[in-house]
Design a protein around this motif. Structure first.
Motif, mmCIF file in Angstrom:
data_model
loop_
_atom_site.group_PDB
_atom_site.id
_atom_site.type_symbol
_atom_site.label_atom_id
_atom_site.label_comp_id
_atom_site.label_asym_id
_atom_site.label_seq_id
_atom_site.Cartn_x
_atom_site.Cartn_y
_atom_site.Cartn_z
ATOM 1 N N PHE A 1 -6.327 -10.936 0.432
ATOM 2 C CA PHE A 1 -6.298 -10.327 1.760
ATOM 3 C C PHE A 1 -5.766 -9.162 1.584
ATOM 4 C CE2 PHE A 1 -1.657 -10.076 3.073
ATOM 5 C CZ PHE A 1 -1.179 -10.832 2.079
ATOM 6 N N TYR A 2 -5.737 -7.988 2.767
ATOM 7 C CA TYR A 2 -5.060 -6.696 2.606
ATOM 8 C C TYR A 2 -4.902 -6.288 3.978
ATOM 9 C CZ TYR A 2 -9.915 -5.355 3.561
ATOM 10 O OH TYR A 2 -11.269 -5.063 4.021
ATOM 11 N N ARG A 3 -3.829 -5.329 3.971
ATOM 12 C CA ARG A 3 -3.406 -4.559 5.164
ATOM 13 C C ARG A 3 -4.574 -3.561 5.607
ATOM 14 N NH1 ARG A 3 2.754 -3.334 6.250
ATOM 15 N NH2 ARG A 3 1.844 -2.155 7.697
ATOM 16 N N LYS A 4 -4.768 -3.593 7.113
ATOM 17 C CA LYS A 4 -5.771 -2.829 7.461
ATOM 18 C C LYS A 4 -5.010 -1.416 7.985
ATOM 19 C CE LYS A 4 -8.863 -6.322 7.686
ATOM 20 N NZ LYS A 4 -7.995 -7.450 6.906
ATOM 21 N N ASP A 5 -3.778 -1.182 7.898
ATOM 22 C CA ASP A 5 -3.431 -0.136 8.616
ATOM 23 C C ASP A 5 -2.598 0.800 7.611
ATOM 24 O OD1 ASP A 5 -1.122 -1.747 8.187
ATOM 25 O OD2 ASP A 5 -0.432 -1.430 10.113
ATOM 26 N N ILE A 6 -2.954 0.732 6.376
ATOM 27 C CA ILE A 6 -2.057 1.608 5.264
ATOM 28 C C ILE A 6 -2.277 3.034 5.723
ATOM 29 C CG2 ILE A 6 -1.706 2.003 3.037
ATOM 30 C CD1 ILE A 6 -0.917 -0.683 3.540
ATOM 31 N N ALA A 7 -1.070 3.899 5.581
ATOM 32 C CA ALA A 7 -1.005 5.011 6.182
ATOM 33 C C ALA A 7 -1.044 5.525 7.541
ATOM 34 C CB ALA A 7 -2.104 5.910 5.579
ATOM 35 N N GLY B 1 0.910 -1.399 -0.068
ATOM 36 C CA GLY B 1 0.006 0.012 -0.040
ATOM 37 C C GLY B 1 0.846 1.338 0.030
ATOM 38 N N ALA B 2 0.367 2.417 -0.418
ATOM 39 C CA ALA B 2 1.185 3.543 -0.356
ATOM 40 C C ALA B 2 0.015 4.651 0.058
ATOM 41 C CB ALA B 2 1.847 3.697 -1.696
ATOM 42 N N TYR B 3 0.730 5.996 0.325
ATOM 43 C CA TYR B 3 0.018 7.074 0.413
ATOM 44 C C TYR B 3 0.629 8.230 0.354
ATOM 45 C CZ TYR B 3 2.142 7.840 4.783
ATOM 46 O OH TYR B 3 3.138 8.184 5.816
ATOM 47 N N THR B 4 0.101 9.631 0.015
ATOM 48 C CA THR B 4 0.588 10.959 0.006
ATOM 49 C C THR B 4 -0.462 11.883 0.444
ATOM 50 O OG1 THR B 4 1.604 12.525 -1.721
ATOM 51 C CG2 THR B 4 -0.274 10.958 -2.517
ATOM 52 N N PRO B 5 0.055 13.072 1.064
ATOM 53 C CA PRO B 5 1.363 13.312 1.210
ATOM 54 C C PRO B 5 2.008 12.912 2.522
ATOM 55 C CG PRO B 5 -0.050 14.894 1.893
ATOM 56 C CD PRO B 5 -0.975 13.871 1.180
ATOM 57 N N LEU B 6 3.054 13.200 2.790
ATOM 58 C CA LEU B 6 3.627 12.808 4.039
ATOM 59 C C LEU B 6 3.947 13.887 5.042
ATOM 60 C CD1 LEU B 6 6.824 10.895 2.476
ATOM 61 C CD2 LEU B 6 4.616 10.214 2.905
ATOM 62 N N PRO B 7 3.230 13.577 6.383
ATOM 63 C CA PRO B 7 3.123 14.656 7.367
ATOM 64 C C PRO B 7 4.425 15.069 7.925
ATOM 65 C CG PRO B 7 2.063 12.869 7.894
ATOM 66 C CD PRO B 7 2.267 12.627 6.683
ATOM 67 N N PHE B 8 5.337 13.948 7.937
ATOM 68 C CA PHE B 8 6.714 13.974 8.660
ATOM 69 C C PHE B 8 7.859 14.426 7.774
ATOM 70 C CE2 PHE B 8 6.334 9.585 6.886
ATOM 71 C CZ PHE B 8 7.731 9.542 6.206
ATOM 72 N N ILE B 9 7.812 14.790 6.809
ATOM 73 C CA ILE B 9 8.730 15.569 5.945
ATOM 74 C C ILE B 9 8.198 17.232 5.824
ATOM 75 C CG2 ILE B 9 10.082 15.891 3.977
ATOM 76 C CD1 ILE B 9 10.820 13.018 5.393
ATOM 77 N N SER B 10 8.895 18.120 6.179
ATOM 78 C CA SER B 10 8.578 19.423 6.110
ATOM 79 C C SER B 10 8.929 19.920 4.508
ATOM 80 C CB SER B 10 9.537 20.258 7.256
ATOM 81 O OG SER B 10 10.775 20.264 6.740
ATOM 82 N N PRO B 11 8.335 21.000 4.329
ATOM 83 C CA PRO B 11 8.592 21.554 2.868
ATOM 84 C C PRO B 11 10.038 21.965 2.802
ATOM 85 C CG PRO B 11 6.554 22.514 3.816
ATOM 86 C CD PRO B 11 7.193 21.894 4.927
ATOM 87 N N GLU B 12 10.615 22.346 4.051
ATOM 88 C CA GLU B 12 12.158 22.723 3.707
ATOM 89 C C GLU B 12 12.940 21.461 3.661
ATOM 90 O OE1 GLU B 12 10.012 23.839 6.400
ATOM 91 O OE2 GLU B 12 9.895 25.750 5.358
#
Ligand code: AMP
Ligand code: GLY
Length: 416
Positions: free
Chosen positions: A406-412, A229-240
């Protein structure tokens, strides 16, 4: 109207075909070999992705305006060089530039030469020398990487000396990988993320950051997979931090590759890690990531034909525009994956899914949709934020029925 040939057969290629299908410039899409989902948007052609000569014959016969290459195997087989020699515009890197992915040693040497931050390393062709080095350092875990394409199986994180010994024997002495070298590098710690960009020589057009989930089970347990699975955006990378990585990693590598005489002309994928000493490179890929592409590419507002064609022909582009929506994609995989699994099990209910479904490994037989791979479907939802997109995808995915998926229940989960 333009005719495009897309090479590949996974969810990543479905995302590419989906993006091209929305371009008003595109009249017809062929995909070799494609899959059952791609077949709804493109004409699938039964040619293997590495059968370069056959693909060239086909492209000539159909007078293709553009070819877009998905898999690294096709790039490493030199498809781009062959199409370029035939003067057919092609999106993807030359065989020489693909070494950024296909040779770990090439990538590490390049990073060392151009001061791109990555784990310290040594490379070895000889088993005894490699073992001597491992013994002399005696720091665990230690990271062993086979120097070549190894279908995701070329990296071993050894926790003990016997584990390292076993892996090095496999890589340097046994027949499992073929003759090659091994890169031994320091073990880094921190969250990993994916930074992809379209690159044409010195020009670098970044895509939104995303994150893959490599382990098979919830809570990041179990063996590694191609990505669950995948997601976007990422809260833990700052714009800087993002700007820093763009300049010091992606742009630095694009410039370095031009300097080395092997310019990039496709996607550069940075597999990066945010360590306590800053962002460092874990690996580069010479292609779109899978499954990251399935959540990133649907957000591209700029016409996909314009983007791919410009990179293929060396035309400068204006900025590429992206929708700012949060996106979460969940992979449905065959029971048993990444080990042995059954194929040919019927899937129902996908038409009821409110969102986007991209096919990773499916087939159609007598009008029935069947599983045809380890990773089968990627179910994708957009939302105003990650939890909104996550809630939507997990509500909708319940409408899909198959006794062997089957699938993961915790993506993101890292984002929440
Ligand atoms: P690679 O094929 O190089 O991406 O490696 C596969 C996985 O191994 C990565 O996604 C990381 O989780 C892990 N890995 C690779 N190199 C390192 C490293 N130097 N330190 C820690 N983990 C690593
Ligand atoms: N998602 C990791 C890769 O495409 O290699």
């Amino acid at each position: 109207m333009k005719k495009v040939l897309v090479i590949g057969s996974g969810g990543r290629e479905h995302a590419i075909v989906f993006a091209l299908s929305r371009s008003p410039q595109v009249g017809h899409i062929y995909c070799a070999p494609g899959n059952a989902g791609i077949a709804q948007l493109a004409e699938c052609v039964a040619i293997k992705d590495t059968a370069v000569d056959q693909l060239l014959d086909f492209a000539r016969k159909k007078q293709i305006d553009l070819c877009v290459v998905g898999p690294e195997a096709a790039l490493a087989a030199g498809i781009v060089d062959v199409f370029r020699a035939a003067e057919i515009p092609v999106f993807g890197h030359s065989k020489a530039a693909t070494q950024i992915e296909s040779s770990k040693e090439f990538a590490k040497q390049l990073m060392a030469k151009y001061s791109v931050p990555t784990a310290a390393y040594r490379s070895f062709a000889d088993y005894e020398e490699a073992m001597q080095y491992v013994r002399s350092r005696s720091t665990y875990p230690t990271v062993l990487k086979y120097d070549g394409l190894a279908a995701g199986k070329g990296v071993v994180i050894a926790q003990t000396e016997p584990e390292a010994e076993h892996a090095l024997k496999d890589m340097l002495v046994g027949e499992a990988f073929g003759k090659g070298k091994v890169v031994i590098e320091d073990y880094l710690q921190g969250p990993e993320f994916s930074f992809m960009a379209f690159v044409d020589h010195h020009r670098v057009y970044p895509m939104p950051l995303s994150q893959d989930h490599k382990r098979v089970f919830d809570g990041d347990k179990g063996p590694n997979t191609g990505g669950m699975g995948a997601y976007t955006p990422l809260p833990f990378i700052s714009p800087e931090e993002e700007q820093w990585a763009l300049k010091n990693i992606l742009q630095a590598v694009a410039d370095a590759m031009v300097n080395e005489g092997t310019p990039l002309t496709g996607v550069l994928y940075g597999g990066l890690m945010k360590t306590k000493d800053g962002i460092k490179v874990i690996e580069f890929n010479a292609r779109f990531g899978d499954p990251e592409t399935e959540v990133v590419l649907p957000l591209m507002e700029t016409d996909a034909y314009t983007v791919f064609h410009a990179i293929a022909t060396g035309e400068p582009l204006d900025t590429i525009h992206w929708r700012k929506e949060a996106t979460v994609g969940v992979v449905m995989a065959s029971c048993g994956y990444p080990g042995a699994y059954e194929k040919g099990v019927e899937i129902t209910g996908i038409d009821a899914f409110d969102g986007l479904i991209l096919h990773m490994g499916t087939a159609i037989k007598e009008g029935r949709l069947l599983t045809n791979g380890g990773r089968v479907l990627m179910c994708i939802a957009h939302g105003k934020d990650i939890s909104d997109a996550q809630r939507k995808v997990y509500t909708e995915i319940k409408k899909i029925h198959c006794t062997n998926l089957f699938y993961r229940k915790d993506i993101a989960h890292w984002a929440l």
